[in-house]
Design an enzyme around this catalytic site. Structure first.
Site, PDB file in Angstrom:
ATOM      1  N   TYR A  51       8.610 -11.560   8.539  1.00  0.00           N
ATOM      2  CA  TYR A  51       9.564 -11.345   7.454  1.00  0.00           C
ATOM      3  C   TYR A  51      10.890 -12.040   7.768  1.00  0.00           C
ATOM      4  O   TYR A  51      11.494 -11.817   8.808  1.00  0.00           O
ATOM      5  CB  TYR A  51       9.799  -9.860   7.217  1.00  0.00           C
ATOM      6  CG  TYR A  51       8.621  -9.122   6.610  1.00  0.00           C
ATOM      7  CD1 TYR A  51       7.535  -9.802   6.068  1.00  0.00           C
ATOM      8  CD2 TYR A  51       8.600  -7.731   6.563  1.00  0.00           C
ATOM      9  CE1 TYR A  51       6.464  -9.126   5.516  1.00  0.00           C
ATOM     10  CE2 TYR A  51       7.541  -7.046   6.003  1.00  0.00           C
ATOM     11  CZ  TYR A  51       6.464  -7.743   5.491  1.00  0.00           C
ATOM     12  OH  TYR A  51       5.395  -7.057   4.937  1.00  0.00           O
ATOM     13  N   SER A 218       3.603  -3.938  -3.030  1.00  0.00           N
ATOM     14  CA  SER A 218       3.796  -4.526  -4.366  1.00  0.00           C
ATOM     15  C   SER A 218       3.421  -3.530  -5.461  1.00  0.00           C
ATOM     16  O   SER A 218       2.597  -3.829  -6.337  1.00  0.00           O
ATOM     17  CB  SER A 218       2.996  -5.824  -4.526  1.00  0.00           C
ATOM     18  OG  SER A 218       3.615  -6.878  -3.823  1.00  0.00           O
ATOM     19  N   PRO A 219       4.024  -2.334  -5.456  1.00  0.00           N
ATOM     20  CA  PRO A 219       3.646  -1.304  -6.436  1.00  0.00           C
ATOM     21  C   PRO A 219       4.094  -1.591  -7.861  1.00  0.00           C
ATOM     22  O   PRO A 219       3.743  -0.828  -8.768  1.00  0.00           O
ATOM     23  CB  PRO A 219       4.340  -0.053  -5.884  1.00  0.00           C
ATOM     24  CG  PRO A 219       5.516  -0.573  -5.128  1.00  0.00           C
ATOM     25  CD  PRO A 219       5.046  -1.849  -4.503  1.00  0.00           C
TER      26      PRO A 219
END
Length: 308
Positions: A51, A218-219
């Protein structure tokens, strides 16, 4: 905020703050984001070595630099990170796992990681190497628990054959509009229906049977990184349902999207990717609402799935 037991082994908040987007944020903004999360009851932070790259460990380092956690503050958090994705290939070798963890520990300025995940499947995985790395890290006190990300039941079973350390979670993509994990089981054995095609190999039921907590990333994504569904004019029926259900419960449509996931009896966790303290609050509020069956299935249908 509801606390769940990850894999029956580690208590943590049902909502997780994902920190993949903090690389370019100012220290004060990072502190405000994390403060909003913890004040709302979030106890778990999600990282990965990649990240913010290049270089690797960028977001982990920004988190540690901005917060400068005291030992007491560190103890109150569950910090999760991932390893295995490299520049154009995957690497679950013993050497890379150990090196990545050392890098994460330095970047996070901590003595231990609460959960280490293998980040996406490595086609060249040798389970014995993974086992050797996990055993050493656990014996040294550097990693307390282990899990995987985006892996099938068969891939998990292959690892488990060699591992001495339990795998307590699996992080997978899941949202109302990206719900193959759930939808296939609703339409099983219906020839000619796209929804009945099994793309997850029974992962949902496998995870529940084996006490592996699923973490939904990624909701709010429609499908595969093609935008969010909340407020999308191309999905009028779904957004009408989101708005009406939100009004009924006194939360936002974003909160309803979280509530749809947390309503499932598998007790999944929801990984947020937002950098907005306000959206964090909206999501936490949604996690505290239990949708009715009628509301849950209405959202499922309006997202385009069949209820035969």
């Amino acid at each position: 905020m509801q606390t769940i037991s990850i894999g029956g082994a580690l208590p943590a908040s049902q909502v997780i703050l994902g920190l993949m987007r903090i690389a370019t944020m100012e220290d004060a903004a990072i502190r405000n984001l994390v403060a909003a999360a913890t004040e709302a009851g979030i106890t778990m932070m999600d990282h990965a070595d990649i990240y913010g790259r290049p270089p690797v460990h960028t977001c982990e380092a920004r988190f540690a630099e901005a917060l400068a956690l005291s030992p007491a503050q560190r103890q109150r958090l569950v910090i999760q990170t991932k390893c295995g994705i490299r520049d154009g290939f995957f690497d679950f070798s013993r050497e890379h796992i150990l090196a990545s963890v050392e890098g994460s520990l330095r970047a996070l300025k901590t003595d231990y990681i609460d959960i280490l995940l293998l980040h996406r499947p490595d086609a060249l995985v040798e389970p014995e190497e993974v086992a050797a790395a996990f055993d050493l890290l656990h014996a040294q006190g550097k990693v307390r628990h282990f899990g995987v990300s985006n892996q099938t039941p068969g891939q998990v079973e292959l690892l488990k054959r060699s591992l001495n350390q339990p795998l307590i979670c699996n992080q997978v993509q899941l949202s109302i509009t990206h719900a193959t994990l759930i939808a296939q089981g609703v339409a099983i054995n219906m020839e000619g229906l796209e929804q009945s095609v099994d793309r997850t190999l029974g992962l949902l039921d496998y995870s529940r049977l084996n006490k592996m907590t699923l973490q939904a990333w990624s909701p709010f994504q429609k499908r595969w990184f093609d935008g969010v569904f909340v407020g999308d004019p191309a999905l009028p029926a779904l957004n009408r349902a989101l708005n009406e259900i939100a009004e009924a419960h006194g939360i936002t449509p974003t909160g309803v999207a979280v509530a749809w996931i947390t309503r499932h009896p598998a007790q999944m966790q929801v990984v947020l990717g937002t950098t907005s303290p306000g959206r964090v609050a909206d999501c936490v509020a949604g996690a505290g609402v239990k949708l009715t069956r009628e509301e849950w299935y209405r959202l499922f249908r309006e997202a385009g799935y069949s209820v035969p």
